[in-house]
Write a protein that holds these residues in place. Structure first.
Motif, PDB file in Angstrom:
ATOM      1  N   ARG A  60       0.832  -1.206   0.000  1.00 54.17           N
ATOM      2  CA  ARG A  60       0.000   0.000   0.000  1.00 54.17           C
ATOM      3  C   ARG A  60       0.869   1.259   0.000  1.00 54.17           C
ATOM      4  O   ARG A  60       0.589   2.227  -0.714  1.00 54.17           O
ATOM      5  CB  ARG A  60      -0.931  -0.006   1.214  1.00 54.17           C
ATOM      6  CG  ARG A  60      -1.881   1.176   1.266  1.00 54.17           C
ATOM      7  CD  ARG A  60      -2.824   1.102   2.449  1.00 54.17           C
ATOM      8  NE  ARG A  60      -2.157   1.002   3.724  1.00 54.17           N
ATOM      9  CZ  ARG A  60      -1.652   2.063   4.388  1.00 54.17           C
ATOM     10  NH1 ARG A  60      -1.751   3.257   3.904  1.00 54.17           N
ATOM     11  NH2 ARG A  60      -1.058   1.877   5.547  1.00 54.17           N
ATOM     12  N   LYS A  61       1.950   1.243   0.768  1.00 52.72           N
ATOM     13  CA  LYS A  61       2.862   2.391   0.782  1.00 52.72           C
ATOM     14  C   LYS A  61       3.510   2.597  -0.583  1.00 52.72           C
ATOM     15  O   LYS A  61       3.686   3.729  -1.035  1.00 52.72           O
ATOM     16  CB  LYS A  61       3.941   2.197   1.844  1.00 52.72           C
ATOM     17  CG  LYS A  61       3.445   2.356   3.246  1.00 52.72           C
ATOM     18  CD  LYS A  61       4.578   2.144   4.238  1.00 52.72           C
ATOM     19  CE  LYS A  61       4.080   2.204   5.662  1.00 52.72           C
ATOM     20  NZ  LYS A  61       5.171   1.942   6.623  1.00 52.72           N
ATOM     21  N   CYS A  62       3.861   1.507  -1.257  1.00 55.39           N
ATOM     22  CA  CYS A  62       4.447   1.608  -2.589  1.00 55.39           C
ATOM     23  C   CYS A  62       3.429   2.166  -3.583  1.00 55.39           C
ATOM     24  O   CYS A  62       3.772   2.995  -4.433  1.00 55.39           O
ATOM     25  CB  CYS A  62       4.951   0.240  -3.038  1.00 55.39           C
ATOM     26  SG  CYS A  62       5.799   0.236  -4.608  1.00 55.39           S
ATOM     27  N   LEU A  63       2.184   1.731  -3.479  1.00 54.37           N
ATOM     28  CA  LEU A  63       1.135   2.248  -4.360  1.00 54.37           C
ATOM     29  C   LEU A  63       0.886   3.733  -4.107  1.00 54.37           C
ATOM     30  O   LEU A  63       0.727   4.516  -5.044  1.00 54.37           O
ATOM     31  CB  LEU A  63      -0.155   1.447  -4.180  1.00 54.37           C
ATOM     32  CG  LEU A  63      -1.359   1.889  -5.002  1.00 54.37           C
ATOM     33  CD1 LEU A  63      -1.046   1.859  -6.484  1.00 54.37           C
ATOM     34  CD2 LEU A  63      -2.560   1.018  -4.699  1.00 54.37           C
ATOM     35  N   GLN A  64       0.897   4.145  -2.851  1.00 56.65           N
ATOM     36  CA  GLN A  64       0.739   5.568  -2.537  1.00 56.65           C
ATOM     37  C   GLN A  64       1.905   6.383  -3.083  1.00 56.65           C
ATOM     38  O   GLN A  64       1.717   7.513  -3.531  1.00 56.65           O
ATOM     39  CB  GLN A  64       0.620   5.767  -1.022  1.00 56.65           C
ATOM     40  CG  GLN A  64      -0.713   5.335  -0.469  1.00 56.65           C
ATOM     41  CD  GLN A  64      -0.769   5.429   1.033  1.00 56.65           C
ATOM     42  OE1 GLN A  64       0.254   5.317   1.711  1.00 56.65           O
ATOM     43  NE2 GLN A  64      -1.970   5.624   1.565  1.00 56.65           N
ATOM     44  N   SER A  65       3.091   5.811  -3.080  1.00 60.97           N
ATOM     45  CA  SER A  65       4.250   6.492  -3.654  1.00 60.97           C
ATOM     46  C   SER A  65       4.101   6.648  -5.165  1.00 60.97           C
ATOM     47  O   SER A  65       4.433   7.701  -5.729  1.00 60.97           O
ATOM     48  CB  SER A  65       5.530   5.709  -3.330  1.00 60.97           C
ATOM     49  OG  SER A  65       6.637   6.286  -3.947  1.00 60.97           O
ATOM     50  N   ALA A  66       3.583   5.622  -5.832  1.00 58.30           N
ATOM     51  CA  ALA A  66       3.365   5.706  -7.276  1.00 58.30           C
ATOM     52  C   ALA A  66       2.311   6.757  -7.604  1.00 58.30           C
ATOM     53  O   ALA A  66       2.440   7.504  -8.580  1.00 58.30           O
ATOM     54  CB  ALA A  66       2.954   4.342  -7.830  1.00 58.30           C
ATOM     55  N   ILE A  67       1.273   6.842  -6.771  1.00 59.42           N
ATOM     56  CA  ILE A  67       0.228   7.854  -6.977  1.00 59.42           C
ATOM     57  C   ILE A  67       0.806   9.254  -6.784  1.00 59.42           C
ATOM     58  O   ILE A  67       0.532  10.175  -7.559  1.00 59.42           O
ATOM     59  CB  ILE A  67      -0.953   7.596  -6.020  1.00 59.42           C
ATOM     60  CG1 ILE A  67      -1.646   6.291  -6.374  1.00 59.42           C
ATOM     61  CG2 ILE A  67      -1.946   8.746  -6.065  1.00 59.42           C
ATOM     62  CD1 ILE A  67      -2.627   5.813  -5.331  1.00 59.42           C
TER      63      ILE A  67
END
Length: 126
Positions: A60-67
């Motif tokens: 989830r943290k990685c996805l938030q970083s991509a966003i």
């Protein structure tokens, strides 16, 4: 007389984030990555938030970083983003051991993995 600018690794309507050295096996991490592939980012974030898998919080943290990369670095609209790709790779393996019966040695492998998430902006159709 400087060097040329590096070409982008992703298309103009994409952004990506990579997370390395995750302390889980690639097989287990791929189960969580398969959970979010092809979904809209808000739905994927909800799925990861309420997942029972331990590694889902790091994904989830990685996805938030991509966003955040898509919004701040490339000027993409967050409401139109989908998870275009989420793929998993191997990293190092720590080798540990434990004494076993009759003088033998039981190997314990502690694998690490990495995940790459690409988000893409798509226009919704009426």
């Amino acid at each position: 007389m400087g060097k040329d600018k590096n070409p982008r690794r992703v298309a103009d309507n994409e952004a990506m984030a990579k997370l390395r050295m995750l302390r889980t096996s690639p097989q287990k991490l791929n189960l969580v990555a398969a959970l979010i592939r092809g979904k809209k980012v808000d739905r994927a974030l909800n799925d990861l938030t309420f997942s029972k898998k331990r590694i889902a919080e790091d994904v989830r943290k990685c996805l938030q970083s991509a966003i955040a990369n898509a919004e701040n670095n490339h000027g993409l609209d967050v409401d139109e983003l989908i998870v275009a790709e989420a793929y998993v790779g191997k990293n190092l393996v720590m080798k540990r051991g434990r004494p076993r019966a009759r003088g033998r040695f039981g190997r314990i492998l502690k694998p690490f993995s990495e995940i790459t998430i690409k988000v893409r902006q798509v226009e919704e159709q009426a």
